[in-house]
Design a protein around this motif. Structure first.
Motif, PDB file in Angstrom:
ATOM      1  N   PHE A  42       0.837  -1.200   0.000  1.00  0.00           N
ATOM      2  CA  PHE A  42       0.000   0.000   0.000  1.00  0.00           C
ATOM      3  C   PHE A  42       0.869   1.246   0.000  1.00  0.00           C
ATOM      4  CE2 PHE A  42       0.837  -0.825   4.450  1.00  0.00           C
ATOM      5  CZ  PHE A  42       0.944   0.441   5.044  1.00  0.00           C
ATOM      6  N   ASN A  43       0.259   2.358  -0.394  1.00  0.00           N
ATOM      7  CA  ASN A  43       0.947   3.647  -0.445  1.00  0.00           C
ATOM      8  C   ASN A  43      -0.058   4.728  -0.059  1.00  0.00           C
ATOM      9  OD1 ASN A  43       2.624   5.813  -0.927  1.00  0.00           O
ATOM     10  ND2 ASN A  43       2.568   5.635  -3.153  1.00  0.00           N
ATOM     11  N   VAL A  44      -0.111   5.043   1.231  1.00  0.00           N
ATOM     12  CA  VAL A  44      -1.045   6.033   1.763  1.00  0.00           C
ATOM     13  C   VAL A  44      -0.240   7.059   2.555  1.00  0.00           C
ATOM     14  CG1 VAL A  44      -3.132   6.416   3.129  1.00  0.00           C
ATOM     15  CG2 VAL A  44      -2.806   4.235   1.941  1.00  0.00           C
ATOM     16  N   ASP A  45      -0.379   8.313   2.210  1.00  0.00           N
ATOM     17  CA  ASP A  45       0.377   9.372   2.882  1.00  0.00           C
ATOM     18  C   ASP A  45       0.079   9.391   4.381  1.00  0.00           C
ATOM     19  OD1 ASP A  45       1.438  10.127   0.483  1.00  0.00           O
ATOM     20  OD2 ASP A  45      -0.027  11.723   0.120  1.00  0.00           O
ATOM     21  N   ASP A  59       4.503  -0.972  -9.639  1.00  0.00           N
ATOM     22  CA  ASP A  59       4.713   0.391 -10.129  1.00  0.00           C
ATOM     23  C   ASP A  59       3.482   1.257  -9.910  1.00  0.00           C
ATOM     24  OD1 ASP A  59       7.254  -0.171 -10.896  1.00  0.00           O
ATOM     25  OD2 ASP A  59       6.803  -0.445 -13.024  1.00  0.00           O
ATOM     26  N   ALA A  60       2.297   0.696 -10.177  1.00  0.00           N
ATOM     27  CA  ALA A  60       1.064   1.475 -10.014  1.00  0.00           C
ATOM     28  C   ALA A  60       0.863   1.873  -8.560  1.00  0.00           C
ATOM     29  CB  ALA A  60      -0.136   0.672 -10.518  1.00  0.00           C
ATOM     30  N   VAL A  61       1.141   0.958  -7.635  1.00  0.00           N
ATOM     31  CA  VAL A  61       0.994   1.276  -6.214  1.00  0.00           C
ATOM     32  C   VAL A  61       2.042   2.302  -5.790  1.00  0.00           C
ATOM     33  CG1 VAL A  61       1.127   0.334  -3.882  1.00  0.00           C
ATOM     34  CG2 VAL A  61      -0.067  -0.948  -5.660  1.00  0.00           C
ATOM     35  N   ALA A  62       3.262   2.126  -6.270  1.00  0.00           N
ATOM     36  CA  ALA A  62       4.354   3.010  -5.849  1.00  0.00           C
ATOM     37  C   ALA A  62       4.182   4.434  -6.369  1.00  0.00           C
ATOM     38  CB  ALA A  62       5.697   2.449  -6.313  1.00  0.00           C
ATOM     39  N   THR A  63       3.680   4.591  -7.593  1.00  0.00           N
ATOM     40  CA  THR A  63       3.573   5.918  -8.197  1.00  0.00           C
ATOM     41  C   THR A  63       2.221   6.576  -7.972  1.00  0.00           C
ATOM     42  OG1 THR A  63       2.882   4.937 -10.314  1.00  0.00           O
ATOM     43  CG2 THR A  63       5.241   5.341  -9.988  1.00  0.00           C
ATOM     44  N   GLY A  64       1.250   5.829  -7.456  1.00  0.00           N
ATOM     45  CA  GLY A  64      -0.079   6.387  -7.233  1.00  0.00           C
ATOM     46  C   GLY A  64      -0.219   6.995  -5.845  1.00  0.00           C
ATOM     47  N   THR A  65      -1.436   7.431  -5.558  1.00  0.00           N
ATOM     48  CA  THR A  65      -1.750   7.963  -4.231  1.00  0.00           C
ATOM     49  C   THR A  65      -2.969   7.238  -3.689  1.00  0.00           C
ATOM     50  OG1 THR A  65      -3.128   9.701  -5.227  1.00  0.00           O
ATOM     51  CG2 THR A  65      -0.829  10.239  -4.775  1.00  0.00           C
ATOM     52  N   GLY A  66      -2.917   6.854  -2.419  1.00  0.00           N
ATOM     53  CA  GLY A  66      -4.032   6.120  -1.824  1.00  0.00           C
ATOM     54  C   GLY A  66      -4.217   4.752  -2.427  1.00  0.00           C
ATOM     55  N   THR A  67      -3.125   4.103  -2.803  1.00  0.00           N
ATOM     56  CA  THR A  67      -3.187   2.838  -3.530  1.00  0.00           C
ATOM     57  C   THR A  67      -2.940   1.642  -2.619  1.00  0.00           C
ATOM     58  OG1 THR A  67      -0.877   3.234  -4.146  1.00  0.00           O
ATOM     59  CG2 THR A  67      -2.557   3.787  -5.772  1.00  0.00           C
ATOM     60  N   ILE A  68      -3.464   0.498  -3.055  1.00  0.00           N
ATOM     61  CA  ILE A  68      -3.248  -0.778  -2.378  1.00  0.00           C
ATOM     62  C   ILE A  68      -3.275  -1.862  -3.441  1.00  0.00           C
ATOM     63  CG2 ILE A  68      -5.707  -1.110  -1.870  1.00  0.00           C
ATOM     64  CD1 ILE A  68      -4.839  -2.517   0.739  1.00  0.00           C
ATOM     65  N   GLY A  69      -2.439  -2.890  -3.287  1.00  0.00           N
ATOM     66  CA  GLY A  69      -2.385  -3.968  -4.259  1.00  0.00           C
ATOM     67  C   GLY A  69      -1.826  -5.227  -3.629  1.00  0.00           C
ATOM     68  N   TYR A  70      -1.613  -6.236  -4.447  1.00  0.00           N
ATOM     69  CA  TYR A  70      -1.041  -7.501  -3.972  1.00  0.00           C
ATOM     70  C   TYR A  70       0.027  -7.945  -4.970  1.00  0.00           C
ATOM     71  CZ  TYR A  70      -4.343  -9.331  -7.421  1.00  0.00           C
ATOM     72  OH  TYR A  70      -5.051  -9.565  -8.581  1.00  0.00           O
ATOM     73  N   ALA A  71       1.090  -8.564  -4.462  1.00  0.00           N
ATOM     74  CA  ALA A  71       2.198  -8.978  -5.322  1.00  0.00           C
ATOM     75  C   ALA A  71       3.030 -10.015  -4.602  1.00  0.00           C
ATOM     76  CB  ALA A  71       3.070  -7.772  -5.698  1.00  0.00           C
ATOM     77  N   ASP A  72       3.797 -10.774  -5.392  1.00  0.00           N
ATOM     78  CA  ASP A  72       4.781 -11.682  -4.820  1.00  0.00           C
ATOM     79  C   ASP A  72       5.650 -10.888  -3.851  1.00  0.00           C
ATOM     80  OD1 ASP A  72       7.456 -12.991  -4.606  1.00  0.00           O
ATOM     81  OD2 ASP A  72       6.521 -14.471  -5.915  1.00  0.00           O
ATOM     82  N   ALA A  73       5.840 -11.420  -2.644  1.00  0.00           N
ATOM     83  CA  ALA A  73       6.523 -10.669  -1.590  1.00  0.00           C
ATOM     84  C   ALA A  73       7.940 -10.275  -1.981  1.00  0.00           C
ATOM     85  CB  ALA A  73       6.547 -11.492  -0.303  1.00  0.00           C
ATOM     86  N   LEU A  86       6.779   3.824 -21.359  1.00  0.00           N
ATOM     87  CA  LEU A  86       7.491   4.038 -20.097  1.00  0.00           C
ATOM     88  C   LEU A  86       7.311   5.472 -19.605  1.00  0.00           C
ATOM     89  CD1 LEU A  86      10.798   2.108 -20.857  1.00  0.00           C
ATOM     90  CD2 LEU A  86       9.073   1.479 -19.166  1.00  0.00           C
ATOM     91  N   TRP A  87       7.428   6.415 -20.525  1.00  0.00           N
ATOM     92  CA  TRP A  87       7.247   7.818 -20.149  1.00  0.00           C
ATOM     93  C   TRP A  87       5.832   8.063 -19.635  1.00  0.00           C
ATOM     94  CZ3 TRP A  87       4.010  11.364 -22.891  1.00  0.00           C
ATOM     95  CH2 TRP A  87       4.070  12.679 -22.410  1.00  0.00           C
ATOM     96  N   GLY A  88       4.846   7.495 -20.303  1.00  0.00           N
ATOM     97  CA  GLY A  88       3.468   7.700 -19.875  1.00  0.00           C
ATOM     98  C   GLY A  88       3.175   7.089 -18.519  1.00  0.00           C
ATOM     99  N   ALA A  89       3.708   5.881 -18.278  1.00  0.00           N
ATOM    100  CA  ALA A  89       3.415   5.181 -17.023  1.00  0.00           C
ATOM    101  C   ALA A  89       4.207   5.711 -15.843  1.00  0.00           C
ATOM    102  CB  ALA A  89       3.674   3.678 -17.195  1.00  0.00           C
ATOM    103  N   ARG A  90       5.478   6.050 -16.075  1.00  0.00           N
ATOM    104  CA  ARG A  90       6.345   6.412 -14.955  1.00  0.00           C
ATOM    105  C   ARG A  90       6.456   7.914 -14.722  1.00  0.00           C
ATOM    106  NH1 ARG A  90       9.352   2.074 -13.349  1.00  0.00           N
ATOM    107  NH2 ARG A  90       9.493   3.326 -11.448  1.00  0.00           N
ATOM    108  N   VAL A  91       6.188   8.740 -15.739  1.00  0.00           N
ATOM    109  CA  VAL A  91       6.354  10.188 -15.602  1.00  0.00           C
ATOM    110  C   VAL A  91       5.021  10.922 -15.729  1.00  0.00           C
ATOM    111  CG1 VAL A  91       7.494  12.244 -16.522  1.00  0.00           C
ATOM    112  CG2 VAL A  91       8.718  10.053 -16.485  1.00  0.00           C
ATOM    113  N   THR A 145      -3.876   6.662  -9.624  1.00  0.00           N
ATOM    114  CA  THR A 145      -2.576   6.454 -10.270  1.00  0.00           C
ATOM    115  C   THR A 145      -2.394   7.310 -11.519  1.00  0.00           C
ATOM    116  OG1 THR A 145      -3.398   4.629 -11.652  1.00  0.00           O
ATOM    117  CG2 THR A 145      -2.544   4.072  -9.465  1.00  0.00           C
ATOM    118  N   GLY A 146      -3.469   7.872 -12.038  1.00  0.00           N
ATOM    119  CA  GLY A 146      -3.375   8.662 -13.261  1.00  0.00           C
ATOM    120  C   GLY A 146      -3.339   7.835 -14.527  1.00  0.00           C
ATOM    121  N   ARG A 147      -3.494   6.526 -14.430  1.00  0.00           N
ATOM    122  CA  ARG A 147      -3.434   5.658 -15.611  1.00  0.00           C
ATOM    123  C   ARG A 147      -4.834   5.533 -16.218  1.00  0.00           C
ATOM    124  NH1 ARG A 147       1.128   1.043 -14.623  1.00  0.00           N
ATOM    125  NH2 ARG A 147       2.613   2.327 -13.492  1.00  0.00           N
ATOM    126  N   THR A 148      -5.279   6.598 -16.838  1.00  0.00           N
ATOM    127  CA  THR A 148      -6.638   6.689 -17.358  1.00  0.00           C
ATOM    128  C   THR A 148      -6.633   6.735 -18.880  1.00  0.00           C
ATOM    129  OG1 THR A 148      -6.703   9.095 -17.419  1.00  0.00           O
ATOM    130  CG2 THR A 148      -7.186   8.049 -15.302  1.00  0.00           C
TER     131      THR A 148
END
Length: 709
Positions: A138-141, A234-248, A522-527, A556-559
């Motif tokens: 998760f990534n919550v301020d 990447d989506a969780v790390a670059t977004g705001t108020g995000t939560i996800g699941y992944a291989d530890a 890459l530019w669209g997703a990361r920047v 995340t802005g990925r719209t």
């Protein structure tokens, strides 16, 4: 305790018994030699090329295992295709590979069939390759620690809880202040064994909330999708108020939630994950050598971490080819040994995170040989005036002029005309071949039972309609952004900018066309996406009453709007370069006449340049539209996809496109779902053909203004 990397001990926890069991199971293979723990270095007699395919989650580990095994066995070549669990099982069943990797054990239906590589009447078996905890990232301020039970976690990912200050979350986290912020739950957009294990955990512990059966695709049209484990992280790390699941092992520096086990909240550890597997029973009713587990996720022991994934190697109990049986026995015996597990762990820990055409001067006059551009339109449309002069006969009758004398046909003329005819015929043959292939492969998809299509839509057309809509909608938005900018740049270069500036700007625009689409992705997703997300929040807060900006906003802005901006940047050089060249071809006499009559520069452009260049503008726009319709990687990397029809520009639920859907799903598609993807390709083929036909019709209506005439 928070572990950011799973080291050697992590991967080996609980594997002594499993490796031994794997070796015992493999004793039933065709070969008779015992595999050694060092990759078979002791008197190795193995040789040949052997192929495996399957789970992409095993990709990095397989690379390490293959390298170590081939070093110990120099006469062996091992290939592993990380095509996905489903595709790997299908390839193995059909005899196209010697073993398969899969995050899901073989189903009873698959076991009831035959296996191409196995001896007659020999079953296939599941051998556990590795276990890994699944982390809730998760990534919550302002929030460093998060505790969740299964029911609350299920409600978050199902969309029942949408804000971080929800009372249900606050009740589990006393003393933590959560912001008034929308939750963006990020899930895998591709078929994933991680998703199947994650949803199995939710279904077992919170069936009253999570009523969908465990499956590789994420079952609900909620949250935000991302391709692969890296995409989710990447989506969780670059977004705001995000939560996800992944291989530890991929969680990195992201914060991870503790889940409730019994009366306590526990974080993941490899030992706790291995303990769950060790205490879980094998699937009943299978061969004694089959080690498929029924994971006990309902444990109340706080030393266990039930959100765990087990990945398998699927092999024959007895191979039709004894040499393949000998290899599989040695190879699988090696990768399930402590030495093999150590090799994979060390590899995962060491892996990294990650012409010059000179533009025409805007002040240069058209070439002096281009006299046709100065003729009145009435003469340009007809044949040459000399061919209209009649010749009188003796009786005063008027006859047509005698035919022109043509030069003798030479060998070079024959070769050139034949080559040109062959080239023209070739493109028609290729086009016809593509059309025939698409139609033939698409026919099964048109009549298939919808339940066999991924997502179980009501029909094939219910599946493809949102994809077609997303394709056209994204391309239309891109054109809406790109065309005005491209026209402005083209006119500036051709009629306003000083010569040196025009040349430099022209070079820059041309260079943009050479940038690979993956770089734009890459530019669209990361920047772009993280940078523009606050603007989306402002739009929703202030203009949310407009349907295009209806809440909730993407975290995340990925719209679809971000995708449209990326596509606009990609097609901008195509439209700009073509329009610039068309505008430079405007007859100088037309421009000077307009200026002589008192027109301003803008009025001259409006009266002379734009009418002359209209067919070229249309052609340029259609070429840009074709590029936007067919773009794959940039869309797949940026967009959070969903199978819906929606005009909202700032939501986390976005219609995806046909090319992106094919790219994301083809690696793991098999059986009828391959035909379904090809059928969507046929729909895209029809759309692009219709667009180009419309462009030709529009150009033909204004051909008298074309510089080519």
């Amino acid at each position: 305790m928070k572990i950011t990397r799973i080291g050697g001990a992590a991967r080996l926890a609980g594997w002594g018994a499993l490796a031994l069991a794997g070796a015992l199971a493999l004793s039933s293979c065709a070969a008779n030699e015992q595999p050694s723990g060092d990759g078979g270095t002791t008197g190795s007699t193995l040789s040949g090329t052997f192929n495996g395919a399957g789970a992409s989650s095993q990709g990095s580990a397989q690379d390490a295992w293959v390298a170590a095994f081939q070093t110990a066995n120099p006469d062996v070549t091992v290939n592993y295709d990380p095509s996905g669990s489903g595709a790997g099982r299908e390839t193995f069943i059909g005899g196209g590979s010697d073993w398969a990797g899969s995050d899901s054990a073989l189903s009873d239906e698959e076991l009831a069939g035959s296996f191409g590589a196995c001896a007659a009447d020999s079953p296939a078996i599941d051998i556990p390759t590795y276990i890994s905890p699944i982390a809730v990232i998760f990534n919550v301020d302002g929030v460093d620690e998060l505790k969740l039970d299964a029911a609350t976690l299920a409600k978050i990912f199902k969309g029942d809880i949408t804000n971080w200050n929800d009372p249900a979350i606050a009740a589990l986290n006393e003393g933590t202040t959560f912001p008034d912020q929308t939750i963006t739950a990020v899930h895998r957009s591709d078929d994933s064994g991680t998703t199947k294990n994650f949803t199995d955990y939710l279904n077992q512990l919170a069936p009253e909330v999570w009523d969908a059966k465990p499956a590789d695709p994420f079952p609900y049209q909620t949250g935000e999708g991302a391709q692969g484990t890296t995409g989710v992280v990447d989506a969780v790390a670059t977004g705001t108020g995000t939560i996800g699941y992944a291989d530890a092992s991929k969680a990195g520096a992201l914060k991870t939630a503790k889940i409730k086990v019994g009366d306590e909240f526990v974080g993941y550890t490899p030992e706790a994950a291995a303990a769950v597997v060790a205490d879980s029973p094998l699937v009943e009713g299978r061969d004694a050598n089959d080690l498929a587990f029924t994971l006990d996720r309902k444990t109340t022991d706080p030393s266990h971490y039930p959100l765990v994934l087990v990945s398998y190697s699927i092999v024959c109990q007895e191979y039709a080819d004894a040499a393949k049986g000998e290899f599989v026995k040695a190879y699988i015996g090696f990768i399930t040994s402590p030495e093999g597990q150590k090799v994979a762990a060390e590899s995962a820990g060491a892996a990294p995170s990650r012409a010059s055409c000179r533009p025409r001067s805007p002040t240069r006059s058209p070439r002096s040989s281009n006299h046709d551009g100065m003729r009145p339109p009435a003469l340009r449309r007809g044949p040459h005036p000399d061919t209209l002069n009649p010749t009188p006969t003796r009786r005063g009758r008027m006859t047509a002029a005698p035919a022109r004398i043509t030069a003798k046909r030479r060998l070079g003329d024959t070769l050139f005309s034949t080559g040109a005819l062959a080239a023209g015929a070739l493109i028609l043959v290729v086009l016809a071949g593509v059309a025939v292939f698409l139609i033939a492969q698409s026919l099964p998809a048109f009549v298939v039972d919808p339940s066999e299509i991924k997502g179980s839509p009501d029909s094939f057309w219910a599946y493809v309609l949102p994809l077609a809509f997303g394709t056209v909608w994204a391309a239309a938005l891109a054109l809406l952004i790109a065309v005005p900018i491209a026209l402005g740049i083209s006119l500036f270069i051709s009629h306003y900018a000083p010569r040196r500036l025009a040349q430099g700007l022209g070079y820059t625009i041309d260079l943009l066309a050479a940038v690979p689409s993956v770089v734009f992705g890459l530019w669209g997703a990361r920047v772009l996406a993280p940078a523009i997300q606050p603007f989306y929040s402002w739009l929703v807060d202030n203009l949310g009453w407009i349907p295009l900006f209806a809440p909730p906003v993407s975290g995340t802005g990925r719209t679809i709007l971000t995708v449209a901006i990326v596509l606009a940047v990609m097609i901008l050089p195509i439209i700009t370069a073509l329009c610039r060249e068309v505008f430079l071809q405007t007859p100088k006499l037309h421009e000077e006449a307009a200026l002589a009559l008192g027109a301003t520069r803008w009025e001259m452009i409006k009266l002379a340049v734009l009418p002359f260049g209209r067919p070229g503008i249309i052609s340029a726009v259609m070429l840009g539209l074709g590029r936007a319709l067919g773009e794959t990687m940039a869309v797949a990397m940026v967009l959070s996809p969903a199978t819906i029809i929606s005009f909202v520009l700032t939501s986390s639920q976005n219609p995806t496109t046909i090319p992106a859907n094919i790219a994301l799903n083809y690696p793991e598609a098999y059986g009828i779902n391959v035909n379904v993807l090809i059928a969507t390709g046929l729909i895209l083929f029809v759309i692009t053909f219709a667009v180009n036909s419309a462009a030709r019709w529009a150009v033909a209506r204004r051909k008298e203004f074309s510089g080519a005439n």
